[in-house]
Design a protein around this motif. Structure first.
Motif, PDB file in Angstrom:
ATOM      1  N   PRO A 196       0.810   1.509  60.132  1.00 37.64           N
ATOM      2  CA  PRO A 196       1.234   1.073  61.466  1.00 37.64           C
ATOM      3  C   PRO A 196       0.075   0.378  62.187  1.00 37.64           C
ATOM      4  O   PRO A 196      -1.070   0.808  62.099  1.00 37.64           O
ATOM      5  N   GLY A 197       0.390  -0.731  62.840  1.00 33.15           N
ATOM      6  CA  GLY A 197      -0.664  -1.528  63.474  1.00 33.15           C
ATOM      7  C   GLY A 197      -1.159  -2.581  62.498  1.00 33.15           C
ATOM      8  O   GLY A 197      -0.393  -3.133  61.721  1.00 33.15           O
ATOM      9  N   LYS A 198      -2.454  -2.814  62.487  1.00 36.93           N
ATOM     10  CA  LYS A 198      -3.032  -3.818  61.594  1.00 36.93           C
ATOM     11  C   LYS A 198      -3.204  -3.256  60.185  1.00 36.93           C
ATOM     12  O   LYS A 198      -3.672  -2.129  60.004  1.00 36.93           O
ATOM     13  N   ASP A 199      -2.839  -4.069  59.195  1.00 31.27           N
ATOM     14  CA  ASP A 199      -3.054  -3.685  57.809  1.00 31.27           C
ATOM     15  C   ASP A 199      -4.545  -3.725  57.498  1.00 31.27           C
ATOM     16  O   ASP A 199      -5.311  -4.432  58.140  1.00 31.27           O
ATOM     17  N   LEU A 200      -4.927  -2.961  56.483  1.00 32.59           N
ATOM     18  CA  LEU A 200      -6.315  -2.932  56.038  1.00 32.59           C
ATOM     19  C   LEU A 200      -6.425  -3.671  54.719  1.00 32.59           C
ATOM     20  O   LEU A 200      -5.493  -3.669  53.909  1.00 32.59           O
ATOM     21  N   PHE A 201      -7.573  -4.309  54.474  1.00 27.57           N
ATOM     22  CA  PHE A 201      -7.781  -5.073  53.254  1.00 27.57           C
ATOM     23  C   PHE A 201      -9.193  -4.831  52.731  1.00 27.57           C
ATOM     24  O   PHE A 201     -10.137  -4.734  53.512  1.00 27.57           O
ATOM     25  N   ALA A 202      -9.304  -4.741  51.414  1.00 25.80           N
ATOM     26  CA  ALA A 202     -10.612  -4.618  50.781  1.00 25.80           C
ATOM     27  C   ALA A 202     -10.573  -5.309  49.426  1.00 25.80           C
ATOM     28  O   ALA A 202      -9.531  -5.392  48.779  1.00 25.80           O
ATOM     29  N   GLU A 203     -11.728  -5.791  49.025  1.00 26.71           N
ATOM     30  CA  GLU A 203     -11.886  -6.454  47.732  1.00 26.71           C
ATOM     31  C   GLU A 203     -13.158  -5.932  47.092  1.00 26.71           C
ATOM     32  O   GLU A 203     -14.155  -5.679  47.783  1.00 26.71           O
ATOM     33  N   ALA A 204     -13.121  -5.757  45.778  1.00 28.42           N
ATOM     34  CA  ALA A 204     -14.305  -5.293  45.061  1.00 28.42           C
ATOM     35  C   ALA A 204     -14.349  -5.924  43.682  1.00 28.42           C
ATOM     36  O   ALA A 204     -13.317  -6.319  43.131  1.00 28.42           O
ATOM     37  N   ARG A 205     -15.542  -5.973  43.136  1.00 29.48           N
ATOM     38  CA  ARG A 205     -15.793  -6.580  41.829  1.00 29.48           C
ATOM     39  C   ARG A 205     -16.621  -5.601  41.000  1.00 29.48           C
ATOM     40  O   ARG A 205     -17.556  -4.992  41.514  1.00 29.48           O
TER      41      ARG A 205
END
Length: 98
Positions: free
Chosen positions: A68-77
């Motif tokens: 709920p609210g803003k979605d969260l995003f993450a990226e990793a290598r």
């Protein structure tokens, strides 16, 4: 590949290779680990691809967590799918725990 885990809509996409049962298991375990910290998750999108520019750390995992609210995003290598998924999960966890 769309499916659900405990009423959470999961979208798993792989670019350039086929989804394996091992990768699906890794995604489910990592999502369940994150769900211990956040109970209001409604969706999770996973995108996996191999980056050809670095042969050592070429496994890229992108993860969007629908809340709920803003979605969260993450990226990793990382050098493995499990490593990049776990690192991206840690980045997400820090976004809502800190």
């Amino acid at each position: 590949m769309d499916y659900a885990i405990d009423s959470i809509k999961v979208d798993l996409q792989t670019v350039g290779f086929d989804t394996t049962p091992e990768l699906v298991d890794l995604v489910e375990r990592e999502l369940r680990r994150i769900m211990r910290f956040r109970k209001d998750v409604v969706a999770a999108d996973f995108y996996f691809n191999e980056d050809g520019t670095n042969s050592e750390n070429n496994k890229v995992a992108r993860w969007r967590l629908g809340i709920p609210g803003k979605d969260l995003f993450a990226e990793a290598r990382s050098s493995s799918w499990g490593g990049s998924l776990r690192e991206a999960g840690e980045k997400l966890r820090r976004q809502f725990v800190d």
